[in-house]
Design an enzyme around this catalytic site. Structure first.
Site, mmCIF file in Angstrom:
data_model
loop_
_atom_site.group_PDB
_atom_site.id
_atom_site.type_symbol
_atom_site.label_atom_id
_atom_site.label_comp_id
_atom_site.label_asym_id
_atom_site.label_seq_id
_atom_site.Cartn_x
_atom_site.Cartn_y
_atom_site.Cartn_z
ATOM 1 N N ARG A 179 0.823 -1.213 0.000
ATOM 2 C CA ARG A 179 0.000 0.000 0.000
ATOM 3 C C ARG A 179 0.854 1.259 0.000
ATOM 4 O O ARG A 179 0.370 2.336 -0.340
ATOM 5 C CB ARG A 179 -0.938 0.017 1.211
ATOM 6 C CG ARG A 179 -1.997 -1.071 1.197
ATOM 7 C CD ARG A 179 -3.005 -0.881 2.308
ATOM 8 N NE ARG A 179 -3.870 0.252 2.020
ATOM 9 C CZ ARG A 179 -4.701 0.790 2.904
ATOM 10 N NH1 ARG A 179 -4.759 0.334 4.134
ATOM 11 N NH2 ARG A 179 -5.469 1.815 2.564
ATOM 12 N N ASP A 190 -9.288 2.537 -6.533
ATOM 13 C CA ASP A 190 -9.936 2.120 -5.290
ATOM 14 C C ASP A 190 -9.512 0.737 -4.800
ATOM 15 O O ASP A 190 -9.049 0.596 -3.672
ATOM 16 C CB ASP A 190 -11.456 2.187 -5.449
ATOM 17 C CG ASP A 190 -12.194 1.940 -4.141
ATOM 18 O OD1 ASP A 190 -11.701 2.394 -3.099
ATOM 19 O OD2 ASP A 190 -13.250 1.302 -4.162
ATOM 20 N N ILE A 223 -10.284 13.504 0.279
ATOM 21 C CA ILE A 223 -9.485 14.507 -0.432
ATOM 22 C C ILE A 223 -10.417 15.654 -0.790
ATOM 23 O O ILE A 223 -11.466 15.457 -1.416
ATOM 24 C CB ILE A 223 -8.845 13.912 -1.693
ATOM 25 C CG1 ILE A 223 -7.705 12.969 -1.308
ATOM 26 C CG2 ILE A 223 -8.323 15.015 -2.618
ATOM 27 C CD1 ILE A 223 -6.546 13.625 -0.572
ATOM 28 N N LEU A 254 -11.292 9.157 -7.368
ATOM 29 C CA LEU A 254 -9.841 9.201 -7.533
ATOM 30 C C LEU A 254 -9.307 7.936 -8.196
ATOM 31 O O LEU A 254 -9.832 6.835 -7.987
ATOM 32 C CB LEU A 254 -9.160 9.358 -6.168
ATOM 33 C CG LEU A 254 -9.565 10.573 -5.335
ATOM 34 C CD1 LEU A 254 -8.950 10.472 -3.943
ATOM 35 C CD2 LEU A 254 -9.161 11.874 -6.015
ATOM 36 N N LYS A 256 -26.923 -8.553 -2.655
ATOM 37 C CA LYS A 256 -28.210 -8.021 -2.196
ATOM 38 C C LYS A 256 -28.401 -8.097 -0.682
ATOM 39 O O LYS A 256 -29.189 -7.332 -0.120
ATOM 40 C CB LYS A 256 -29.359 -8.747 -2.895
ATOM 41 C CG LYS A 256 -29.620 -10.160 -2.424
ATOM 42 C CD LYS A 256 -30.856 -10.757 -3.094
ATOM 43 C CE LYS A 256 -31.144 -12.150 -2.553
ATOM 44 N NZ LYS A 256 -32.350 -12.750 -3.135
#
Length: 376
Positions: free
Chosen positions: A57, A134, A158, A169, A297
């Site tokens: 990350r 994402d 942001i 983003l 769902k």
């Protein structure tokens, strides 16, 4: 190659394909972010939806060989519906958060990034590029902040000077040494309106979120929602916008630049009762194109039950009874029992007493007993 000229060409091209803002940053590790993520993990504040490897990350070198820069993009989305539908007695409606209006933004941004990749590869045929939106390893907000797209607000979004925080983003790691942009100054100042507006106190302090208490996260889980949060969810069936709508930087911000982002009001603010009986196929046909459908769902149906309880909608009693009697999923039966307790009335009491004698699942029995106690 003149990389400064290429940079200007990329910026100019991005505008022609509907990218509302673009920025550049170096592909260096995100050291400060790494420390924050480790602390979040220690505190148990993560959602569990993130990439679990903190190194991936925060270090682009683990994602691509010899990265030189990262391009960040932002697309503005609407904050208001052009067509409005009204919730009324007997026809109560739930609400998806604004980031789930229109076509799933993952598809929209990936398409933009794919076009941007094609353009760059025409100019630099040997370039290495890796795009993500994402669900990729990098933290979108950290990239956008360092690339000058906006500053990281106290609400953990942001915030751009042009569009507020109503932006999607995405980013692209590249092997090209683009000159980086300068990050923006934090403009939140002493304002704490987002922190005060958070219904569950999930914003621990400016820039720190306990995802386990965040309504946006809770609406995406699949198990029973802890009772302390149920009433705070209101009629939200996916996501939460409270910390965004409270932000002064978002006041009056409403952008309709992208047709595919325009919400269908019957999807973005749907009638609640019909949701309860949707088959898997019907759910996909109705909601499959929006971002809020990604968990299937079950969470949406459970949240619709909670929303009906929020409205104390006594016209939904028969639908809730049907769930208690026939739905094979304990979460649905138990949440329906709790909802009947919130709605109240002699009919709800009768249904719950009957269910008490017939139910075998311990968690559901606990919810039935809660419902009976509420009516007493």
């Amino acid at each position: 190659m003149d990389y400064r000229q290429l940079r200007e060409e990329v910026i100019a091209y991005s505008k022609t394909i509907g990218i509302d803002k673009i920025g550049f940053t170096a592909a260096e590790p995100f050291g400060e972010l790494k420390n924050r993520l480790i602390r979040q993990q220690e505190l148990g504040y993560q959602s569990g939806f993130e990439e679990p490897d903190i190194e991936k990350r925060t270090n682009p070198e683990l994602l691509m060989e010899k990265p030189r820069s990262i391009i960040a993009i932002a697309l503005a989305y609407p904050s208001k519906m052009n067509e409005r539908v009204v919730s009324k007695k007997g026809e109560r409606r739930g609400i998806f958060c604004r980031a789930s209006w229109g076509l799933d933004y993952h598809h929209i941004l990936r398409a933009k990034l794919a076009k941007l990749e094609e353009f760059i590869l025409e100019k630099v045929p040997g370039a290495r590029l890796k795009s993500m939106v994402d669900t990729g390893e990098l933290a979108d907000r950290a990239v956008a902040e360092r690339a000058g797209i906006g500053w990281s607000g106290k609400n953990c979004s942001i915030i751009t000077p042009e569009f507020g925080s109503y932006v999607y983003l995405g980013e692209m790691i590249t092997s090209i040494p683009f000159e980086p942009d300068t990050p923006l100054e934090d403009q939140c100042g002493s304002c704490r309106k987002c922190l005060d507006a958070c219904p569950t106190g999930a914003l621990v302090q400016g820039g720190q979120l306990n995802a386990q208490r965040c309504i946006s996260f809770l609406t995406q889980t699949k198990d029973f929602i802890p009772e302390e949060f149920r009433e705070k969810i209101g009629n939200r069936i996916y996501g939460c916008d409270s910390c965004q709508t409270a932000c002064p930087m978002n006041k009056g911000r409403d952008f309709h630049f992208h047709e595919e982002m325009e919400p269908d009001p019957e999807v973005a603010k749907p009638l609640l009762k019909p949701i309860l009986s949707l088959s898997n196929r019907e759910f996909k046909e109705r909601f499959g194109k929006v971002a809020g459908s990604w968990r299937g769902k079950k969470p949406i149906q459970r949240n619709a039950i909670i929303a009906l309880a929020h409205f104390k909608d006594d016209t939904a009693v028969s639908e809730l009874e049907n769930l208690i009697r026939k739905d094979p999923r304990p979460v649905m039966r138990g949440t329906a029992a709790w909802a009947l307790g919130k709605i109240g009335g002699s009919e709800s009491a009768f249904i719950l007493q009957k269910a008490l004698a017939e139910e075998n699942d311990e968690e559901v029995l606990t919810e039935i007993k809660k419902g009976i106690e509420m009516i007493k």
